[in-house]
Design an enzyme around this catalytic site. Structure first.
Site, short mmCIF file in Angstrom:
data_model
loop_
_atom_site.label_atom_id
_atom_site.label_comp_id
_atom_site.label_asym_id
_atom_site.label_seq_id
_atom_site.Cartn_x
_atom_site.Cartn_y
_atom_site.Cartn_z
CG ASP A 12 -1.57 -23.22 11.48
OD1 ASP A 12 -2.70 -23.69 11.66
OD2 ASP A 12 -0.59 -23.91 11.14
CG ASP A 14 -2.12 -28.69 14.80
OD1 ASP A 14 -1.87 -29.00 15.97
OD2 ASP A 14 -3.24 -28.84 14.26
CG ASP A 208 3.06 -25.13 10.11
OD1 ASP A 208 1.87 -24.80 9.84
OD2 ASP A 208 3.38 -26.28 10.41
#
Length: 253
Positions: A12, A14, A208
């Site tokens: 990922d 961000d 996240d």
């Protein structure tokens, strides 16, 4: 577990590689270590603002070279979906900023608010107004094909979070009474596209969020690493504080 146990890493952006304008500590070194092991890398993001070109340029300026094929955002999946639906070139209303329209304009007939569309594509649109919401929801209610780029409730930035695309999608869904086809993680369009990029390998997915990254990894049968604190949702295979820690961890002992 060590980095050598996997031959593909789906990562990922961000919250893992950066938060807003801040590239997180150790990221370039971690990506370089993966590359040096000969593993495949796919940067997989629900954020359509991160075009492959912009990601390659941003990380290249910091010393890590990528190919555009190693970056996939939700807009990269939309074309395949619209091709399957026979909607390429049809009048399309995009609830999103100009940079998103720029990535779509070459193969969609993008229309202005007020022109009846056959397709409505919605994401995190900071320029949303009540009028936009009314016109788009009317079009969806009248049969326009409704695509949500993702359902992420928030976007991580340097000092906290901003409302994500999910907030916009929820408003459109309630106002129109129509559920969208969702493109981004953990939904099938994005995850299947990711699998087509990395192939049938031993894959580790690093993210996240449990509801997007970890859930998406589970649907693919991949191991997963959660960067940051576990709150709720699907449980990751591993949990660490950073991408650098994920790449350096060794759980074999």
């Amino acid at each position: 577990m060590t980095i050598g146990d996997y031959d593909a890493f789906v990562i990922d952006l961000d919250g893992v590689v950066w938060r807003g304008d801040l590239v997180l500590p150790g990221v370039i070194e971690a990506l370089t270590a993966i590359r040096q092991k000969g593993a495949a890398i796919l940067l997989l993001t629900n954020n359509p603002h991160h075009s492959p070109e912009s990601v390659v340029e941003r990380l290249g300026a910091l010393g890590f070279e990528l190919q555009q094929e190693e970056v996939l955002n939700t807009l990269g999946v939309v074309r395949d979906v619209l091709t399957e639906q026979g909607l390429v070139g049809k009048p399309t209303l995009v609830l999103g900023p100009d940079e998103i329209e720029g990535q779509l304009r070459d193969w969609l007939a993008i229309v202005d608010i007020g022109t009846p569309p056959d397709v409505v594509i919605a994401g995190r649109y900071v320029g949303l107004t009540y009028s936009n919401l009314a016109l788009a929801s009317d079009a969806i209610r009248e049969g326009a094909f409704f695509i949500a780029l993702n359902r992420d409730p928030v976007l991580p930035v340097e000092h906290g979070y901003l409302p994500g695309a999910g907030a916009i999608i929820a408003a459109l869904e309630v106002a129109s009474g129509v559920a969208p086809l969702v493109i981004g993680k953990p939904y099938a369009p994005m995850m299947n596209a990711a699998r087509s990029r990395v192939g049938q390998r031993r894959v580790l997915m690093i993210g996240d969020r449990t509801d997007t990254d970890i859930a998406g990894a589970i649907t693919m049968g991949w191991d997963s690493v959660l960067v940051g604190a576990y709150v709720d949702g699907p449980r990751p295979t591993f949990q660490v504080d950073s991408l650098a820690e994920a790449v350096s961890m060794d759980t074999t002992g």
